[in-house]
Scaffold this motif. Structure first.
Motif, mmCIF file in Angstrom:
data_model
loop_
_atom_site.group_PDB
_atom_site.id
_atom_site.type_symbol
_atom_site.label_atom_id
_atom_site.label_comp_id
_atom_site.label_asym_id
_atom_site.label_seq_id
_atom_site.Cartn_x
_atom_site.Cartn_y
_atom_site.Cartn_z
ATOM 1 N N PRO A 252 -34.914 -15.184 42.248
ATOM 2 C CA PRO A 252 -35.779 -14.548 41.929
ATOM 3 C C PRO A 252 -35.650 -13.592 40.067
ATOM 4 O O PRO A 252 -34.145 -14.028 40.427
ATOM 5 N N ARG A 253 -36.176 -12.999 39.356
ATOM 6 C CA ARG A 253 -35.577 -12.224 38.292
ATOM 7 C C ARG A 253 -34.657 -11.398 38.386
ATOM 8 O O ARG A 253 -33.180 -11.642 37.760
ATOM 9 N N LEU A 254 -34.952 -11.252 39.531
ATOM 10 C CA LEU A 254 -33.855 -9.916 39.987
ATOM 11 C C LEU A 254 -31.637 -10.391 40.058
ATOM 12 O O LEU A 254 -30.854 -9.943 39.499
ATOM 13 N N THR A 255 -32.156 -11.459 40.689
ATOM 14 C CA THR A 255 -30.867 -12.134 40.783
ATOM 15 C C THR A 255 -30.050 -12.772 40.065
ATOM 16 O O THR A 255 -28.748 -12.835 39.403
ATOM 17 N N GLN A 256 -31.352 -13.401 38.806
ATOM 18 C CA GLN A 256 -30.928 -13.824 37.769
ATOM 19 C C GLN A 256 -30.336 -12.435 36.596
ATOM 20 O O GLN A 256 -29.402 -13.315 36.193
#
Ligand code: FAD
Length: 411
Positions: A252-256
């Motif tokens: 997920p983009r959020l965790t990146q």
């Protein structure tokens, strides 16, 4: 005891299990907040049955509210930013403070990474895709059908083989099998390489019995919808009439963006505790990159496959550890890398395998021949997962009485 707040990001398999287990163990004074963008939960192992017409979408969907007890607060919103330094989550205009964070955001599917893929192919990896495929299959009269795995890692490495075998069965029942040329293409060297050579060999045998072509080491680089061709890296292009894909999976983009993920895009965790590099932040399920101690080849590190069975077990472990920590006790539960896999082979039979993924020098795998009991177990597990919380015990009892306990069920 100071009241605490645990925020769980993602109300899929791992998040639902963690929320239930935490609520069972923590006094009501402690808040449990589940942040999930969808109001409805769909049980993804049944998507292949939606594709073949064995299930209607309503049969495999439930409101998230029905799957967690009232003492779990549900925030129906998309989590948009994580501030790990200040222990806050921003979700659609709401800012949530946490003492503990469990990240269970799963994997993102991105068909746009391969030119032509989104236009030309449909996928049984989403409910809407499975439904469209069901409609397409209703009017399909024959030709070359390709099931294509695009990239590793992907969730449930048994699913493409299961889908191909169920398609074989569907075409056979409709009297069409003689007119369908059915194939699997994958960049992997064998079926389910992370689960080892014996299971790979067994699956190859099942595919061969059904006259399903298996083509390893085929990495898809493009789909040409005009000429109806699959274009592979270092292998000749292949014409198709119908293509079903396992789309590329990404962290997920959020965790990146939050700095939780490593260069692979997935979140590295401690294999035993599921702790991330950030204090009081845990990650479970498909979002993680969990390297196991054993391996199949000395040169190739092995990661735990992405599967609901592991998201489930990890959700239980993290919840038990947090409940102990919040109560001031020493957490003792550890994740042991155990799980099982049941692959439906058609004609109401399924093959099963149990695995100890932390085995050394390589994971310990036990295979169970194709049998009706495993198919029944898979159906009952689906019913258990979707049942109202108060009705699950009876289903579990039935599963155990059938012998499904041999899979090492801990529900
Ligand atoms: C066709 C198919 C067949 C499968 N069969 C099996 C099987 O037989 N056995 C098995 O063990 N596994 C199977 N799986 C895999 C299994 O479904 C997944 O491994 C499992 O769902 C992973 O759980 P998770 O909690 O990590 O992620 P998920 O269950 O995917 O949950 C993630 C949740 O996070 C939510 N979310 C994501 N981003 C945000 C955000 N920013 N804000 C709020 N919410 C967000 C999503 O909506 C989702 O509900 C199958 C999967 C597929 C697609």
């Amino acid at each position: 005891m100071r009241a605490s707040t645990t925020v769980i990001l993602g109300g899929g398999v791992g998040g639902i299990v963690a929320a239930n287990e935490l609520r069972r163990r923590l006094p009501a004074v402690h808040r449990i907040v589940l942040v999930e963008k969808n109001a409805q939960h769909a049980f993804s192992p049944s998507f292949v049955w939606v594709m073949t017409g064995a299930r209607r979408p309503a049969q495999i969907m439930r409101p998230l509210r029905a799957l967690v007890p009232p003492g779990v607060e549900i925030v129906q919103a998309e989590a948009r930013a994580l501030d790990l330094d200040h222990q806050r989550v921003a979700a659609d205009g709401i800012s949530l403070a946490y003492d503990y964070l469990i990240v269970a955001l799963g994997a993102e599917l991105n068909g746009n990474l391969i030119p032509g893929l989104s236009e030309a192919a449909d996928t049984f990896y989403s409910l809407s895709g499975a439904l469209r495929l069901r409609q397409t299959l209703e009017s399909f009269s024959g030709g070359r059908v390709a099931v294509v795995v695009t990239r590793s890692p992907y969730k449930c490495p048994g699913a493409p083989h299961e889908a191909a075998m169920l398609l074989h069965e569907l075409f056979r029942r409709r009297g069409l099998r003689g007119k369908v040329d059915l194939h699997i293409f994958t960049p992997e060297p064998q079926p389910m390489p992370d689960v080892g050579p014996a299971l790979g060999q067994a699956l190859r045998g099942l595919l061969a019995e059904r006259n399903i072509g298996f083509h390893p080491l085929h990495k898809l680089v493009a789909v040409n919808p005009g000429s109806r061709e699959l274009v592979f890296e270092e292998a000749p292009s292949v014409p198709y009439d119908l293509v079903l894909v396992v789309p590329p999976h990404c962290g997920p983009r959020l965790t990146q963006q939050a700095g939780l993920a490593d260069d692979s895009g997935w979140v590295p965790v401690d294999p035993a505790t599921l702790a991330t590099r950030h204090e009081r932040v845990f990650a479970i399920g498909d979002v993680t990159a969990l390297q196991t101690p054993g391996r199949w080849h000395p040169e190739v590190p092995l990661f735990l496959p992405k599967g609901g069975v592991f998201a489930h077990g990890q959700g239980q472990i993290v919840a038990r550890r947090l409940a102990a920590e919040i109560a001031g006790a020493t957490p003792r539960h550890v994740f042991r890398g155990r799980g099982f896999c049941v692959v439906d082979a058609g004609q109401r039979r399924a093959v099963a395998a149990t695995a100890d993924f932390f085995g050394v020098p390589s994971p310990k795998i036990r295979l169970h021949q194709a049998a009706r009991v495993w198919h029944c177990g898979k159906v009952l597990f689906e019913q258990w997962w979707l049942a109202p919380l108060g009705f699950r015990r009876e289903i579990l009892r039935l599963m155990l009485s059938l012998g499904c306990g041999r899979l090492g069920l801990e529900m």
